[in-house]
Enzyme design. Structure first.
Site, PDB file in Angstrom:
ATOM      1  N   SER A  98      44.155  35.814  40.866  1.00 16.94           N
ATOM      2  CA  SER A  98      43.994  34.773  41.866  1.00 16.94           C
ATOM      3  C   SER A  98      44.735  35.144  43.149  1.00 16.94           C
ATOM      4  O   SER A  98      44.431  36.146  43.782  1.00 16.94           O
ATOM      5  CB  SER A  98      44.458  33.444  41.266  1.00 16.94           C
ATOM      6  OG  SER A  98      44.195  32.366  42.109  1.00 16.94           O
ATOM      7  N   HIS A 112      38.935  34.961  42.142  1.00 16.03           N
ATOM      8  CA  HIS A 112      38.093  33.772  42.033  1.00 16.03           C
ATOM      9  C   HIS A 112      38.310  32.921  43.277  1.00 16.03           C
ATOM     10  O   HIS A 112      39.115  33.258  44.140  1.00 16.03           O
ATOM     11  CB  HIS A 112      38.365  32.984  40.744  1.00 16.03           C
ATOM     12  CG  HIS A 112      39.714  32.354  40.665  1.00 16.03           C
ATOM     13  ND1 HIS A 112      40.116  31.608  39.596  1.00 16.03           N
ATOM     14  CD2 HIS A 112      40.779  32.342  41.517  1.00 16.03           C
ATOM     15  CE1 HIS A 112      41.352  31.174  39.777  1.00 16.03           C
ATOM     16  NE2 HIS A 112      41.769  31.602  40.947  1.00 16.03           N
TER      17      HIS A 112
END
Length: 196
Positions: A101, A126
């Site tokens: 992330s 993501h």
């Protein structure tokens, strides 16, 4: 019995006797920085302060940021990324363990050609997430708008720094995409994989 943060001897130039300092302070003096937790305002501000201080101290010596992070908050992560671009010394990013992330966003922010992953490291990208629980409708709409802007910002940085087309990065950010070190190298998030 927890050992806490280990202490190591350090002798300042001109001093006869060494003093004991925690290992992180000793490593900071060698321009080695660590992100070993979730990105939040506190760790982001600490790393930003260190980068700026070390840049002022000597802007010709590179900085090395070791990353093992599950991700974290977007705004503190973007602030850290922006600082990495702002400081004069090149910032090497090294993924050990995982950079997921926001951790992968900081990893990709290292100086191009100076981004490295250890052989068994994992990288995950993501889209940014929001916290929509118990939010009024008006606030929800504002938060969605802000999230879309942040997503566009993150996507454009990944596109610029990986060389991947916009449509590929946008599609990949729709879900959690996990990569090995060699897959992250092929994707353009890192430039090198350390040899075993």
């Amino acid at each position: 019995m927890p050992i806490g943060v280990p202490k190591v001897p350090f002798r300042s130039p001109g001093e006869e006797d060494a003093s004991w300092v925690d290992i992180y302070n000793r490593l900071y003096r060698e321009r080695l920085l660590f992100l070993g937790q979730e990105v939040d305002s506190e760790i982001s501000n600490q790393l930003i302060g260190l980068m700026i201080y070390l840049s002022i101290e000597d802007d010709t010596k590179d900085l090395y940021l070791f990353i093992n992070s599950p991700g974290g908050w977007v705004i503190p992560g973007v602030a850290l990324y922006d600082t990495m671009q702002f400081v004069q010394p090149d910032v090497h990013t090294i993924c050990m363990g995982s950079a997921a992330s926001m951790g992968s966003f900081i990893l990709v922010g290292g100086e191009i050609t100076k981004r490295l992953a250890f052989p068994h490291a994992r990288v995950m990208i993501h889209q940014p997430a929001g916290s929509f629980s118990e939010v009024a409708t008006g606030e929800f709409i504002l938060e969605v708008g802000e999230l879309l802007k942040l997503r566009e910002t993150l996507t454009r940085v990944y596109v610029q720094r990986t060389g991947k087309p916009l449509w590929v990065v946008s599609e990949d950010m729709e879900r959690d995409v996990f990569m090995s070190a060699t897959e992250a190298q092929a994707y353009g998030i890192v430039d090198l994989v350390a040899v075993e």
